[in-house]
Design a protein around this motif. Structure first.
Motif, PDB file in Angstrom:
ATOM      1  N   HIS A  85      39.690  73.669 -26.396  1.00 14.50           N
ATOM      2  CA  HIS A  85      38.618  72.707 -26.647  1.00 14.50           C
ATOM      3  C   HIS A  85      38.994  71.354 -26.065  1.00 14.50           C
TER       4      HIS A  85
ATOM      5  N   TYR B  77      28.972  73.171 -32.811  1.00 12.97           N
ATOM      6  CA  TYR B  77      29.164  73.945 -31.590  1.00 12.97           C
ATOM      7  C   TYR B  77      28.505  73.250 -30.401  1.00 12.97           C
TER       8      TYR B  77
ATOM      9  N   ARG C 266      36.982  77.927 -21.037  1.00  9.66           N
ATOM     10  CA  ARG C 266      37.107  79.377 -21.222  1.00  9.66           C
ATOM     11  C   ARG C 266      37.902  80.063 -20.110  1.00  9.66           C
TER      12      ARG C 266
ATOM     13  N   GLU D 158      28.816  74.067 -26.186  1.00  8.29           N
ATOM     14  CA  GLU D 158      29.459  74.861 -25.137  1.00  8.29           C
ATOM     15  C   GLU D 158      30.272  73.992 -24.184  1.00  8.29           C
TER      16      GLU D 158
ATOM     17  N   HIS E  35      40.479  80.525 -25.424  1.00 11.37           N
ATOM     18  CA  HIS E  35      39.854  79.309 -24.926  1.00 11.37           C
ATOM     19  C   HIS E  35      40.593  78.091 -25.471  1.00 11.37           C
TER      20      HIS E  35
ATOM     21  N   TYR F 147      34.089  73.683 -24.662  1.00 14.72           N
ATOM     22  CA  TYR F 147      34.962  74.836 -24.439  1.00 14.72           C
ATOM     23  C   TYR F 147      35.514  74.861 -23.018  1.00 14.72           C
TER      24      TYR F 147
END
Length: 139
Positions: free
Chosen positions: A59, A122, A129, A124, A57, A127
């Motif tokens: 960021h 964190y 992916r 989501e 992945h 990300y």
């Protein structure tokens, strides 16, 4: 640094201070005194079965310091145009990974431990992916 302009050449090895005495070594990371970003999350990977890979992945805004605190592993960095593989195998050296870089961790030695210091908690939404989406975003 923004998602579109980051390059594998913006990722670098950081030598961490190692204090040695006969009772053993200690390495200290003191937030922004050591790193070019604040530390908001710490996690580590361990008990990784032989042949397994981690990462896969990128960021959007997160910076990381990746350290092999025990054993060794390799990190493949990809900016959409260039790729670079870095082998981490010393607890007093870490790899700074900037936003907008696809990363894959592999070739974990038996008993290896991967420590990650991250600039954000964190989320989501940070990300990416899907590698095809990543390449499209990098343009």
């Amino acid at each position: 640094m923004n998602l579109h302009s980051s390059s594998v050449y913006d990722c670098s090895i950081l030598r961490l201070d190692k204090i040695h005495n006969r009772a053993g070594n200690i390495t200290v990371v003191t937030g922004e005194e050591t790193l070019p970003f604040p530390i908001k999350r710490i996690y580590y990977l361990y008990d990784i079965p032989g042949g397994e890979e981690r990462g896969g992945h990128a960021h959007r805004g997160l910076h990381q310091l990746i350290v092999a605190v025990s054993g060794s592993f390799e990190v493949m960095l990809d900016d959409g145009k260039n790729k670079k593989i870095v082998r981490l195998n010393r607890p007093d050296f870490g790899l700074i990974v900037v936003p907008g870089i696809w990363r894959e961790l592999f070739e974990f030695s038996s008993g290896s431990v991967c420590l990650v210091l991250a600039s954000e908690v964190y989320t989501e939404a940070d990300y990416i992916r899907d590698h095809e989406e990543f390449k499209t975003l990098k343009g």
